[in-house]
Each structure stands twice: as C-alpha cells, then as structure tokens.
Enzyme design. Structure first.
Site, PDB file in Angstrom:
ATOM      1  N   LYS A  48     101.723  86.095 -43.661  1.00 36.84           N
ATOM      2  CA  LYS A  48     102.348  86.365 -44.971  1.00 36.84           C
ATOM      3  C   LYS A  48     101.398  86.214 -46.156  1.00 36.84           C
ATOM      4  O   LYS A  48     101.802  85.906 -47.276  1.00 36.84           O
ATOM      5  CB  LYS A  48     103.582  85.444 -45.195  1.00 36.84           C
ATOM      6  CG  LYS A  48     104.635  85.575 -44.126  1.00 36.84           C
ATOM      7  CD  LYS A  48     105.223  86.956 -44.121  1.00 36.84           C
ATOM      8  CE  LYS A  48     104.958  87.686 -42.856  1.00 36.84           C
ATOM      9  NZ  LYS A  48     105.116  89.122 -42.934  1.00 36.84           N
ATOM     10  N   GLY A  50      99.072  88.787 -46.894  1.00 34.16           N
ATOM     11  CA  GLY A  50      98.604  90.093 -47.356  1.00 34.16           C
ATOM     12  C   GLY A  50      97.856  90.873 -46.286  1.00 34.16           C
ATOM     13  O   GLY A  50      97.115  91.806 -46.597  1.00 34.16           O
ATOM     14  N   THR A  52      98.946  93.058 -44.079  1.00 32.32           N
ATOM     15  CA  THR A  52      99.344  94.474 -44.000  1.00 32.32           C
ATOM     16  C   THR A  52      98.618  95.296 -45.067  1.00 32.32           C
ATOM     17  O   THR A  52      98.098  96.388 -44.800  1.00 32.32           O
ATOM     18  CB  THR A  52     100.872  94.610 -44.224  1.00 32.32           C
ATOM     19  OG1 THR A  52     101.539  93.610 -43.460  1.00 32.32           O
ATOM     20  CG2 THR A  52     101.383  95.981 -43.856  1.00 32.32           C
ATOM     21  N   TRP A  53      98.569  94.761 -46.256  1.00 33.30           N
ATOM     22  CA  TRP A  53      97.933  95.450 -47.384  1.00 33.30           C
ATOM     23  C   TRP A  53      96.434  95.618 -47.138  1.00 33.30           C
ATOM     24  O   TRP A  53      95.868  96.707 -47.311  1.00 33.30           O
ATOM     25  CB  TRP A  53      98.194  94.642 -48.660  1.00 33.30           C
ATOM     26  CG  TRP A  53      97.759  95.296 -49.935  1.00 33.30           C
ATOM     27  CD1 TRP A  53      97.451  96.619 -50.126  1.00 33.30           C
ATOM     28  CD2 TRP A  53      97.599  94.650 -51.203  1.00 33.30           C
ATOM     29  NE1 TRP A  53      97.108  96.831 -51.443  1.00 33.30           N
ATOM     30  CE2 TRP A  53      97.197  95.637 -52.125  1.00 33.30           C
ATOM     31  CE3 TRP A  53      97.777  93.343 -51.650  1.00 33.30           C
ATOM     32  CZ2 TRP A  53      96.961  95.353 -53.463  1.00 33.30           C
ATOM     33  CZ3 TRP A  53      97.539  93.052 -52.987  1.00 33.30           C
ATOM     34  CH2 TRP A  53      97.138  94.049 -53.880  1.00 33.30           C
ATOM     35  N   HIS A 115      95.673  86.280 -36.587  1.00 31.52           N
ATOM     36  CA  HIS A 115      96.081  85.080 -37.335  1.00 31.52           C
ATOM     37  C   HIS A 115      95.394  83.841 -36.738  1.00 31.52           C
ATOM     38  O   HIS A 115      95.736  82.724 -37.110  1.00 31.52           O
ATOM     39  CB  HIS A 115      97.599  84.886 -37.264  1.00 31.52           C
ATOM     40  CG  HIS A 115      98.395  85.871 -38.061  1.00 31.52           C
ATOM     41  ND1 HIS A 115      98.002  86.347 -39.282  1.00 31.52           N
ATOM     42  CD2 HIS A 115      99.606  86.453 -37.816  1.00 31.52           C
ATOM     43  CE1 HIS A 115      98.923  87.192 -39.744  1.00 31.52           C
ATOM     44  NE2 HIS A 115      99.896  87.270 -38.874  1.00 31.52           N
ATOM     45  N   TYR A 204      94.633  87.327 -52.395  1.00 31.41           N
ATOM     46  CA  TYR A 204      95.753  88.229 -52.691  1.00 31.41           C
ATOM     47  C   TYR A 204      95.927  88.380 -54.204  1.00 31.41           C
ATOM     48  O   TYR A 204      96.116  89.486 -54.716  1.00 31.41           O
ATOM     49  CB  TYR A 204      97.020  87.662 -52.048  1.00 31.41           C
ATOM     50  CG  TYR A 204      98.237  88.529 -52.170  1.00 31.41           C
ATOM     51  CD1 TYR A 204      98.529  89.498 -51.210  1.00 31.41           C
ATOM     52  CD2 TYR A 204      99.122  88.385 -53.245  1.00 31.41           C
ATOM     53  CE1 TYR A 204      99.663  90.290 -51.314  1.00 31.41           C
ATOM     54  CE2 TYR A 204     100.253  89.172 -53.356  1.00 31.41           C
ATOM     55  CZ  TYR A 204     100.515  90.127 -52.388  1.00 31.41           C
ATOM     56  OH  TYR A 204     101.636  90.918 -52.493  1.00 31.41           O
ATOM     57  N   LYS A 271     108.551  92.050 -51.873  1.00 24.69           N
ATOM     58  CA  LYS A 271     108.316  92.188 -53.320  1.00 24.69           C
ATOM     59  C   LYS A 271     106.844  92.377 -53.647  1.00 24.69           C
ATOM     60  O   LYS A 271     106.498  93.088 -54.584  1.00 24.69           O
ATOM     61  CB  LYS A 271     108.774  90.916 -54.022  1.00 24.69           C
ATOM     62  CG  LYS A 271     110.218  90.843 -54.409  1.00 24.69           C
ATOM     63  CD  LYS A 271     110.377  89.485 -55.087  1.00 24.69           C
ATOM     64  CE  LYS A 271     111.521  89.424 -56.034  1.00 24.69           C
ATOM     65  NZ  LYS A 271     111.622  88.060 -56.599  1.00 24.69           N
TER      66      LYS A 271
HETATM   67  P1  A3P Z   1     106.309  88.990 -50.192  1.00 22.05           P
HETATM   68  O1  A3P Z   1     107.194  88.503 -49.100  1.00 22.05           O
HETATM   69  O2  A3P Z   1     105.948  87.907 -51.160  1.00 22.05           O
HETATM   70  O3  A3P Z   1     106.822  90.177 -50.882  1.00 22.05           O
HETATM   71  P2  A3P Z   1     101.591  90.022 -44.386  1.00 22.05           P
HETATM   72  O4  A3P Z   1     101.237  91.447 -44.510  1.00 22.05           O
HETATM   73  O5  A3P Z   1     100.394  89.132 -44.232  1.00 22.05           O
HETATM   74  O6  A3P Z   1     102.654  89.794 -43.390  1.00 22.05           O
HETATM   75  O7  A3P Z   1     102.171  89.583 -45.828  1.00 22.05           O
HETATM   76  C1  A3P Z   1     103.390  90.111 -46.288  1.00 22.05           C
HETATM   77  C2  A3P Z   1     103.426  89.968 -47.792  1.00 22.05           C
HETATM   78  O8  A3P Z   1     102.569  90.961 -48.377  1.00 22.05           O
HETATM   79  C3  A3P Z   1     104.811  90.232 -48.341  1.00 22.05           C
HETATM   80  O9  A3P Z   1     104.903  89.435 -49.526  1.00 22.05           O
HETATM   81  C4  A3P Z   1     104.760  91.718 -48.638  1.00 22.05           C
HETATM   82  O10 A3P Z   1     105.717  92.167 -49.563  1.00 22.05           O
HETATM   83  C5  A3P Z   1     103.347  91.839 -49.205  1.00 22.05           C
HETATM   84  N1  A3P Z   1     102.820  93.207 -49.078  1.00 22.05           N
HETATM   85  C6  A3P Z   1     102.941  94.084 -48.057  1.00 22.05           C
HETATM   86  N2  A3P Z   1     102.336  95.250 -48.326  1.00 22.05           N
HETATM   87  C7  A3P Z   1     101.807  95.115 -49.567  1.00 22.05           C
HETATM   88  C8  A3P Z   1     101.075  95.987 -50.430  1.00 22.05           C
HETATM   89  N3  A3P Z   1     100.785  97.226 -50.044  1.00 22.05           N
HETATM   90  N4  A3P Z   1     100.682  95.519 -51.621  1.00 22.05           N
HETATM   91  C9  A3P Z   1     100.989  94.267 -52.033  1.00 22.05           C
HETATM   92  N5  A3P Z   1     101.690  93.388 -51.273  1.00 22.05           N
HETATM   93  C10 A3P Z   1     102.094  93.812 -50.050  1.00 22.05           C
END
Ligand code: A3P
Length: 304
Positions: A48, A50, A52-53, A115, A204, A271
C-alpha cells in the site's frame, strides 16, 4: 520459524519478516530457484505504498522506448493488462507449481515486483547484483489507512472500524503482513545509500508533488532518460496522464478484471491522496506512530 496469528490465519516469521504460508512458500521457492538476469528490474515496496503506480510508470517508460515505430492506435500494454499482470510479484508467481509462468521467457528487461525486504530479495542476486531495484516509500500513517481500506475491500466488507484498530495494532507491533514496516523501509533506505546505482529510493509524496521531476529521475536511474525532443513533445506529461489514478482506474481491464487469485484489480485504486490519515486516525494513533517512527529511524538519515 516463529509463528503467530493474524485475522486471516497463521503467519510466519522468516528472516525478520512476517508472511502468510503461501507467500512464505513463494519466498523460499524464489530464493532457491530464481535465476537473475543482469537487466532485471524489480519494483519493491511495503504493501500500500504505491507499488501499482510505480509499476505503471516503469512500464510506460520502457514501452515509450520500445514502441517508437509502432502504430499510434495499437493498444498500450497498460490498456490491455493490469500493472500487476505486467510486473508480477516474485513471491507469488513462484509459489503455485501449476500456474508458475516460465520467467526465463519474459522479454528483457524483465520487470518484477516484490514486498520482500531487501536482504531476503537479494539472496539470489549475490553474485550478479547488476539488476535495478526501485523502492517506493510512503508516509506510514497513509499506508495504515490504505491497508485498512484494502483489507475491507479484500474481505468484501463495509468499512469496518474494528479492522482499523486491528491494522493499527499490527502495524505498531510489527507482527503482521510483511511487517515490521520500519525494518522494511530501512533495509531499502540503507541499500540505496550503499549502492545508489542499483537501488533507488522514491517517495510517494514526492511523486505526487513533483511528478515530472520524479518520472525523469526514475527514467535516468533505469537507463532510459527522456531526450530533449521527447520533452519538447510532451512525452513526460503523456506518461503521467497514462499512469494517473484517474486514467488507470477508469480502464476496463482495471474496472472489471480479476487477478489469478480472484482479487479484483479495482481494489488497488482508491483515493491516492497524501494525508488521508487525517480523516481517519485518532490523535492518539497519530502520536503513537509518530513516536515509533522517530525512534526507529533515528540516526538513519531518513527524513520526513
Ligand atoms: P489509497 O488507498 O491511499 O488511495 P499499492 O499499489 O502499493 O497497493 O498502493 C495502493 C495505494 O496507491 C492506494 O492508496 C491507491 O489508491 C494508490 N494508487 C494506485 N494507483 C495510483 C496512481 N496511479 N497514482 C497515485 N496513487 C495510486
């Protein structure tokens, strides 16, 4: 191996980090059988933070380079697959024999994610440490809130306050999913100081506040910097737009698709804000986390 119980069942401590049994099996298989290639790229994070981003950005940086001559209306890989499908987790692809993909056939540079903490990840890389590792760090309080929402979504529950309490206790004690978070962060932070050519530490919050600068920093580290012409043509902004939460979460593949473990891709997009913890944590929770963060990171040079 020490064992404990989590809300989903048993968790085990291996090399200082806590895992569910399946994931632990994947970690052991990875350490035993993974054959690194010099060009491998690994996106690492505590859950959690970032991941994915950062994966999406990395994919977009490489596909920009490889596809310069392809027709402009061909679908970008991010439009036809989920970021986690394009850069699979090392500890999950290697645990199920029946569905283990042949990673030797992945095109170069192979892109993976993890992870695992750095010392566990690096075991198979000891003799060939040329692969590049990018770590994304996120404010612990926002990680907690994101983890809590993720757990509710995973269990297909309404937002459940007791799960916030549980997530808070588990994060603070360090006994939980990939915990303790402090050791996790420090392993990569120290790695980035010792070997900055191979370990990049990103935040992030900086990716949110200065996205273009951070995308360029990532591109430089990965050995595919933007040319002047690309910058003039708005390539950086196009990549940022493609990888934005709004765009990715709106794509059909991410709205309706499911991963092989049956998890909906949509749970990875919520979000994406900095400071959402202010809407959910009590002052006591905030104070306790602040105190632990200060104590654990003291003297490390890691600033917030
Ligand atoms: P929130 O739950 O605070 O919204 P991971 O990818 O490590 O699982 O992390 C997930 C978090 O990254 C979530 O945060 C998600 O909304 C956010 N996230 C996913 N894609 C994103 C993007 N393209 N840009 C910014 N934040 C992103």
């Amino acid at each position: 191996l020490s064992c404990n119980k989590d809300f989903l069942g048993k968790i085990y401590n291996y090399q200082g980090c806590w895992y569910y049994p399946n994931t632990l099996q994947g970690v052991l298989n990875f350490q035993k059988g993974f054959k690194p290639q010099e060009t491998d790229i690994i996106i690492a994070s505590f859950p959690k933070s970032g991941n994915t981003w950062l994966k999406a950005l990395t994919i977009a940086l490489f596909v920009r380079l490889n596809n310069t001559s392809s027709s402009s209306d061909a679908l970008h890989p991010l439009q036809s697959d989920n970021p986690h499908g394009l850069a699979p987790f090392l500890e999950t692809i290697l645990y199920l024999n029946s569905s283990t993909p042949d990673v030797t056939k992945f095109p170069s540079p192979r892109l993976f994610s993890t992870h695992m903490p750095l010392h566990t990840l690096q075991e198979p890389f000891k003799d060939s440490s040329t692969c590049k590792i990018v770590y994304v760090y996120r404010n612990v309080k926002d990680v907690l809130v994101s983890l809590w929402h993720f757990r509710c979504a995973y269990l297909q529950k309404e937002i459940d306050k007791s799960l916030l309490e549980y997530s808070f206790e588990s994060l603070c004690s360090g006994v939980g999913y990939f915990g303790p978070i402090w050791e996790h962060v420090l392993s990569y932070w120290r790695g980035s100081l010792e070997d900055p050519k191979h370990v990049l530490f990103m935040r992030y919050e900086e990716m949110k506040s200065k996205p273009a600068a951070q995308a360029k920093r990532l591109a430089e580290f990965l050995g595919c910097p933007f040319t002047e012409k690309e910058e003039d043509q708005g390539c950086v902004d196009k990549i940022l737009e493609l990888c934005s939460l709004r765009n990715l979460s709106g794509l059909e593949i991410n709205k309706t698709g499911k991963a092989s473990n049956n998890m909906h891709h949509s749970v990875f997009f919520r979000k994406g804000e900095v400071g959402d913890f202010k809407n959910h944590l009590t002052p006591e929770m905030e104070n306790k986390i602040d105190m632990i963060v200060e104590e654990k990171y003291k003297g490390s040079g890691l600033k917030f």
